[in-house]
Design an enzyme around this catalytic site. Structure first.
Site, mmCIF file in Angstrom:
data_model
loop_
_atom_site.group_PDB
_atom_site.id
_atom_site.type_symbol
_atom_site.label_atom_id
_atom_site.label_comp_id
_atom_site.label_asym_id
_atom_site.label_seq_id
_atom_site.Cartn_x
_atom_site.Cartn_y
_atom_site.Cartn_z
ATOM 1 N N GLU A 11 0.591 -20.083 3.905
ATOM 2 C CA GLU A 11 1.032 -19.382 5.114
ATOM 3 C C GLU A 11 1.752 -19.947 6.534
ATOM 4 O OE1 GLU A 11 0.969 -16.039 9.125
ATOM 5 O OE2 GLU A 11 0.162 -18.002 7.798
ATOM 6 N N GLU A 12 1.426 -20.843 7.256
ATOM 7 C CA GLU A 12 1.246 -22.107 8.279
ATOM 8 C C GLU A 12 3.317 -21.971 8.189
ATOM 9 O OE1 GLU A 12 0.443 -20.968 11.171
ATOM 10 O OE2 GLU A 12 -2.014 -20.214 10.775
ATOM 11 N N HIS A 61 -5.361 -15.095 5.210
ATOM 12 C CA HIS A 61 -4.561 -17.215 4.430
ATOM 13 C C HIS A 61 -5.814 -17.659 5.184
ATOM 14 C CE1 HIS A 61 -3.624 -18.722 8.725
ATOM 15 N NE2 HIS A 61 -2.926 -17.413 8.282
ATOM 16 N N ASP A 100 -7.433 -17.958 12.829
ATOM 17 C CA ASP A 100 -5.626 -17.795 12.511
ATOM 18 C C ASP A 100 -5.844 -18.802 11.283
ATOM 19 O OD1 ASP A 100 -3.358 -17.070 11.428
ATOM 20 O OD2 ASP A 100 -2.029 -18.164 12.683
ATOM 21 N N ASP A 112 -4.413 -10.460 9.422
ATOM 22 C CA ASP A 112 -4.325 -11.469 9.878
ATOM 23 C C ASP A 112 -4.835 -11.432 10.999
ATOM 24 O OD1 ASP A 112 -3.590 -14.370 11.008
ATOM 25 O OD2 ASP A 112 -1.775 -14.078 9.910
ATOM 26 N N HIS A 120 -2.913 -20.304 18.006
ATOM 27 C CA HIS A 120 -2.444 -21.659 17.688
ATOM 28 C C HIS A 120 -3.247 -22.770 18.646
ATOM 29 C CE1 HIS A 120 0.738 -20.760 14.704
ATOM 30 N NE2 HIS A 120 0.079 -20.348 14.301
#
Length: 344
Positions: free
Chosen positions: A221-222, A70, A187, A242, A322
């Protein structure tokens, strides 16, 4: 496969990371990624949602494989303009306020350009705010301080800033001499670049995959529904490419490819996990098998949408997910080696 694609992957990751793409604002990144894959000889079509379907070619049309990565990232959205000319934030995805504090941002308006600012704790001067250290970092306590001469909500609105405008956080990408890449949003833009590395490998070596191979670069995706559609015909297996998790209780580090056996959505296909381990060994790819306690992937959205496929999850090891993330050239190379060997 020789370890010759690591520098290429990190460079392409840097280029993708330089294009802001919080969930819901991904068109510019998609345009760039589409051109990059097409330049490598990959057929690309764009989905209605804004994602990209890649066709790498291949022989076995009835046993196709889909690689999902993603390009949407964490970010924010303006949810309030205060009377003092500051902006309140609602997060896009799992952006944590304690990680966002003091980060430079760009506010993207719908019709009136872009504005710079900083995400700060409200009343952020330590010499003024006696409660600074004790204040819990939550979004209600944070604000965007615009780099504009604004004092009121009306001043901000005159700039064209409005509720619903996108807030992009500075990725601060850096590649070190030791081969580490540090940035927000590895990510999952690092994996997008790894799939570029796979396309370059096929082109350089004039190879065709043993199985019909597709990619899906998703854009939601998030927020949980990136992989919920656009399945090419003939696909029997989907693998999310990922980030691999690095942290306490896990074996993976940033130089490895991680093979996930289970995450918060349950176990991945036993046959796929076993096959990935066998391929990693055969490719001499440094790997770890781990269980991620707090994780969900595109491929789980694919299964939840009702597609009847086997599923797996792999990725280069990423520390501080994150937050301000870190991976390594070797992690990218090992992930690419695993993909190439597993598909054949």
């Amino acid at each position: 496969m020789k370890n010759q694609y690591g520098d290429y992957i990190l460079q392409k990751a840097s280029e993708v990371l330089a294009i802001p793409s919080p969930t819901g604002y991904t068109a510019k990144a998609a345009e760039f990624v589409k051109k990059e894959f097409e330049a490598l000889g990959v057929k690309v079509t764009q989905t209605v949602k804004g994602g990209l379907i890649l066709d790498f070619g291949g022989e076995d049309d009835k046993n196709g494989i889909l690689l999902e990565a993603h390009m949407d990232t964490l970010g924010g959205m303006v949810c309030e303009i205060t009377g003092t000319g500051r902006l309140k934030v609602t997060p896009l995805g799992g952006m944590e306020p304690n990680n966002a504090e003091t980060e430079n941002v760009t506010v993207v308006t719908k019709f009136d350009g872009e504005y710079e600012g900083t995400c700060q704790l409200a009343n952020a001067s330590v010499h003024v705010n006696g409660e600074y250290r004790d204040t819990k970092r939550k979004w209600d306590a944070m604000e965007i301080v615009l780099d504009e001469k604004v004092k009121t909500a009306e001043d901000v609105k005159k700039l064209g800033i409005a509720i619903g405008d996108i807030i992009c956080f500075d990725p601060r990408t850096r590649i070190t001499k030791q081969g580490y890449i540090k940035s927000r949003f590895l990510d999952d833009k690092l994996s997008v670049a790894i799939l570029m590395g796979y396309a370059k490998y096929l082109k350089d070596e004039n190879k065709k995959p043993a199985r019909r191979t597709y990619g899906h670069i998703t854009v939601y995706e998030e927020v949980g529904h990136g992989g919920a559609g656009s399945m090419p015909e003939g696909v029997t297996e989907a693998i999310s490419v990922d980030m691999g998790c690095v942290g306490n209780g896990l074996d993976c580090d940033e130089t490895m490819v991680s093979i996930c056996a289970k995450d918060s959505g349950g176990p991945y296909s036993y046959d796929v996990v076993k096959g990935l381990i066998e391929a990693a060994k055969k490719a001499d790819a440094k790997y770890a098998v781990d269980v991620y306690p707090h994780y969900g992937s595109d491929v789980e959205a694919t299964l939840s949408a009702g597609y009847d496929v086997k599923h797996g999850l792999i990725g280069a090891g990423v520390y501080a997910s994150h937050g301000y993330e870190r991976s390594h050239r070797e992690g990218a190379e090992n992930t690419l080696k695993l993909i190439a060997e597993y598909i054949g």
